[in-house]
Write an enzyme that holds these catalytic residues in place. Structure first.
Site, PDB file in Angstrom:
ATOM      1  N   PHE A 231      22.947  -0.662   8.246  1.00 52.44           N
ATOM      2  CA  PHE A 231      21.975   0.401   8.533  1.00 52.44           C
ATOM      3  C   PHE A 231      20.626   0.274   8.180  1.00 52.44           C
ATOM      4  O   PHE A 231      19.698   1.023   7.704  1.00 52.44           O
ATOM      5  CB  PHE A 231      22.572   1.770   7.897  1.00 52.44           C
ATOM      6  CG  PHE A 231      23.384   2.662   8.736  1.00 52.44           C
ATOM      7  CD1 PHE A 231      24.547   2.093   9.132  1.00 52.44           C
ATOM      8  CD2 PHE A 231      22.993   3.928   9.137  1.00 52.44           C
ATOM      9  CE1 PHE A 231      25.239   2.783  10.127  1.00 52.44           C
ATOM     10  CE2 PHE A 231      23.854   4.434  10.006  1.00 52.44           C
ATOM     11  CZ  PHE A 231      24.936   4.140  10.438  1.00 52.44           C
ATOM     12  N   ALA A 234      15.856  -1.610  12.026  1.00 50.29           N
ATOM     13  CA  ALA A 234      14.572  -0.934  12.416  1.00 50.29           C
ATOM     14  C   ALA A 234      14.495  -0.714  14.059  1.00 50.29           C
ATOM     15  O   ALA A 234      15.122  -1.434  14.755  1.00 50.29           O
ATOM     16  CB  ALA A 234      13.409  -1.537  11.742  1.00 50.29           C
ATOM     17  N   GLY A 239      19.650   9.265  16.249  1.00 51.09           N
ATOM     18  CA  GLY A 239      19.926  10.343  16.930  1.00 51.09           C
ATOM     19  C   GLY A 239      21.386  10.697  16.946  1.00 51.09           C
ATOM     20  O   GLY A 239      22.123  10.588  16.101  1.00 51.09           O
ATOM     21  N   CYS A 242      25.046  14.124  14.929  1.00 51.90           N
ATOM     22  CA  CYS A 242      25.200  14.490  13.744  1.00 51.90           C
ATOM     23  C   CYS A 242      24.106  13.998  12.606  1.00 51.90           C
ATOM     24  O   CYS A 242      23.690  15.126  11.871  1.00 51.90           O
ATOM     25  CB  CYS A 242      26.398  13.109  13.125  1.00 51.90           C
ATOM     26  SG  CYS A 242      27.838  13.616  14.209  1.00 51.90           S
TER      27      CYS A 242
HETATM   28  C1  UGA Z   1      27.381   9.307  11.787  1.00 49.75           C
HETATM   29  C2  UGA Z   1      28.020   8.840  10.526  1.00 49.75           C
HETATM   30  O1  UGA Z   1      27.682   7.049  10.607  1.00 49.75           O
HETATM   31  C3  UGA Z   1      29.381   8.726  10.353  1.00 49.75           C
HETATM   32  O2  UGA Z   1      29.999   8.405   9.263  1.00 49.75           O
HETATM   33  C4  UGA Z   1      29.852  10.282  10.536  1.00 49.75           C
HETATM   34  O3  UGA Z   1      31.092  10.638  10.594  1.00 49.75           O
HETATM   35  C5  UGA Z   1      29.200  10.915  11.774  1.00 49.75           C
HETATM   36  O4  UGA Z   1      27.861  10.711  11.907  1.00 49.75           O
HETATM   37  C6  UGA Z   1      29.565  12.304  11.958  1.00 49.75           C
HETATM   38  O5  UGA Z   1      28.788  12.950  11.124  1.00 49.75           O
HETATM   39  O6  UGA Z   1      30.380  12.720  12.674  1.00 49.75           O
HETATM   40  P1  UGA Z   1      27.320   8.514  14.603  1.00 49.75           P
HETATM   41  O7  UGA Z   1      26.699   9.785  14.835  1.00 49.75           O
HETATM   42  O8  UGA Z   1      28.673   7.969  15.401  1.00 49.75           O
HETATM   43  O9  UGA Z   1      28.112   8.594  13.159  1.00 49.75           O
HETATM   44  O10 UGA Z   1      26.573   7.623  14.433  1.00 49.75           O
HETATM   45  P2  UGA Z   1      25.617   6.294  13.538  1.00 49.75           P
HETATM   46  O11 UGA Z   1      26.471   5.003  13.779  1.00 49.75           O
HETATM   47  O12 UGA Z   1      25.821   6.671  11.966  1.00 49.75           O
HETATM   48  O13 UGA Z   1      24.331   5.875  14.143  1.00 49.75           O
HETATM   49  C7  UGA Z   1      23.308   7.074  14.087  1.00 49.75           C
HETATM   50  C8  UGA Z   1      22.200   6.766  14.809  1.00 49.75           C
HETATM   51  O14 UGA Z   1      21.481   6.049  13.842  1.00 49.75           O
HETATM   52  C9  UGA Z   1      22.183   5.952  16.176  1.00 49.75           C
HETATM   53  O15 UGA Z   1      21.312   6.664  16.843  1.00 49.75           O
HETATM   54  C10 UGA Z   1      21.944   4.650  15.708  1.00 49.75           C
HETATM   55  O16 UGA Z   1      21.104   3.905  16.858  1.00 49.75           O
HETATM   56  C11 UGA Z   1      20.991   4.836  14.799  1.00 49.75           C
HETATM   57  N1  UGA Z   1      20.675   3.518  13.796  1.00 49.75           N
HETATM   58  C12 UGA Z   1      21.739   3.335  13.159  1.00 49.75           C
HETATM   59  C13 UGA Z   1      19.681   2.939  13.459  1.00 49.75           C
HETATM   60  O17 UGA Z   1      18.686   3.195  14.270  1.00 49.75           O
HETATM   61  N2  UGA Z   1      19.668   2.007  12.598  1.00 49.75           N
HETATM   62  C14 UGA Z   1      20.539   1.247  11.911  1.00 49.75           C
HETATM   63  O18 UGA Z   1      20.504   0.515  11.123  1.00 49.75           O
HETATM   64  C15 UGA Z   1      22.025   2.075  12.057  1.00 49.75           C
END
Ligand code: UGA
Length: 416
Positions: A231, A234, A239, A242
């Site tokens: 995580f 950058a 988005g 959640c």
């Molecule tokens: C997120 C959480 O990671 C889950 O643990 C949680 O259960 C879920 O929300 C929820 O509340 O139901 P999710 O929405 O599937 O899961 O997506 P993520 O993998 O967290 O990514 C979220 C956003 O952050 C994406 O747009 C991704 O591109 C961005 N991101 C992620 C970054 O810009 N940089 C990173 O290093 C990681």
């Protein structure tokens, strides 16, 4: 749950979704889930219905409905949680348990419990937040990194522990708490993740201003196990359905309970996140000597993250729409999310063919890090575009390969 051997009935008010599920068709894309659905339907343990009446035989009821952001407010919209709960109440059998999974403002479970105690005192309520990521839903459900249950009665914890026995036996940590802590664990986890992403995007801004490279910085700080490397990617930010709405709902709820100062920093997390999108638009504009008007822009990615067709609050589509509004001619490609993207942004041009997206492009933007984009050959695709300029909005492409092939390569937080 069906895979674990339980008899499961899925209830939804959307009859189109239910009849698709009955036929083994998923209403969204999730790797591996279509196959698992078909496999479990064939066992006869998994069925779908619109009838709440069916709930009368169940021992445990999972409440899994969405809690989107309320229109015109930061708060969560609890219409679906309350609606589903109210419809379920008359059908609860003696000794049954309602286990909330939806992400809710702290205190919601208390309100539901009070209603249940008045109308169905022979049942109980627990809160059992889920932490699954889109794209990894099966893995995160069958091999979660923890199980959290907020309970009021030891019998309810026992029932849930029995249900999850195979996972507990496999070593998944079990954390039991009161209802409020369980509700808070979920929003705290998502707030932390959002903070991590915005932190690295703030560092990207600093790297741009000072002349540094955020990808190297992230790698270097990530080796410290107290920080961790995940995580810290950058780019154009977070988005989805959640993280963005959860941090806003957390701020709204904190204000209601008189603790707004404690999470005031989340306002900045949100602002940094949205600024990443405008920074991207600014970089595009600075790369086009002729300006945005009339420029042909190829966008790789529409989903809010790879391996998903979810376009809710997608940074990629937000950027595509901003560029269109500024007069650019935008073509968006995505392997799975085009149908959903078209519904949200009917004015944008979409294609499922990468070559036609890139053909004659004045500039190419990489906005969702699908594997298929990393596999593109910079030498080959250079022959398709008009101008070999690419901006990596996810810091996921191999910049050396592009530079070697003669591309102008830019990325947020790097000075290339
Ligand atoms: C997120 C959480 O990671 C889950 O643990 C949680 O259960 C879920 O929300 C929820 O509340 O139901 P999710 O929405 O599937 O899961 O997506 P993520 O993998 O967290 O990514 C979220 C956003 O952050 C994406 O747009 C991704 O591109 C961005 N991101 C992620 C970054 O810009 N940089 C990173 O290093 C990681």
């Amino acid at each position: 749950m069906s895979k674990l051997g339980y008899t499961v009935v899925g209830i939804d008010s959307d009859s189109a979704k239910i009849s698709a599920l009955q036929k083994g068709q998923l209403p969204f894309y999730e790797p591996g889930l279509a196959e698992l659905l078909v496999e479990q339907l064939a066992t006869g343990r998994l069925t779908f219905t619109t009838s709440f009446e069916t709930a009368k035989d169940a021992d445990i009821h999972f409440l899994c409905v969405g809690t989107p952001q309320k229109a015109g407010s930061n708060a969560a919209d609890l219409t679906y949680v309350n609606g589903a709960f109210d419809q379920l109440l008359p059908h609860l059998k003696v000794g049954s348990l309602v286990a909330g999974k939806s992400t809710v403002p702290v205190g919601t479970a208390d309100l539901l419990a009070a209603k249940l105690d008045a109308q169905a005192p022979h049942s109980d309520l627990a809160w059992n937040p889920e932490f699954l990521r889109e794209g990894f839903a099966i893995e995160d459900t069958l091999e979660p990194n923890r199980l959290v249950v907020g309970v009021r009665k030891p019998e309810s914890e026992k029932l849930l522990a029995e249900l999850y026995a195979p996972l507990i036996a496999a070593g998944v940590p079990w954390i039991s708490s009161d209802l409020r802590t369980a509700e808070l664990v979920k929003v705290a986890a998502n707030s932390f993740l959002a903070t991590k992403i915005s932190f690295i995007n703030a560092m990207a801004e600093i790297c741009e201003a000072a002349g540094g490279d955020v990808t190297v910085l992230a790698k270097a700080i990530g080796y410290d196990p107290r920080i961790g490397s995940r995580f810290l990617q950058a780019g154009i930010g977070f988005g989805g359905g959640c993280l963005p709405k959860d941090i806003r709902a957390f701020m709204a709820r904190a204000e209601e309970i008189g603790a707004n100062q404690a999470v005031e920093f989340l306002r900045e997390i949100d602002a940094i996140n949205l600024r990443a999108r405008t920074r991207m638009v600014d970089v595009v504009s600075s790369e086009l000597s002729q300006g945005l008007k009339g420029a042909r822009i190829a966008i790789l990615g529409a989903a809010f993250k790879p391996d998903s067709d979810d376009v809710r609050d997608s940074p990629a589509l937000d950027i595509a729409a901003s560029l269109l509004a500024k007069g650019a001619s935008v073509v968006v490609h995505d392997p799975k999310a085009i149908e959903n993207a078209r519904l949200r942004f009917p004015n944008l041009n979409f294609t499922t063919d990468i070559k036609s997206a890139l053909t004659d492009a004045d500039i190419t933007l990489h906005l969702t890090e699908w594997k298929v984009y990393r596999e593109l050959d910079p030498v080959e695709i250079k022959t398709w575009v008009k101008s070999a300029k690419i901006i990596d909005g996810r810091n996921a492409l191999d910049s050396d390969k592009y530079l070697l092939a003669g591309w102008r390569f830019r990325a947020l937080g790097r000075n290339l």
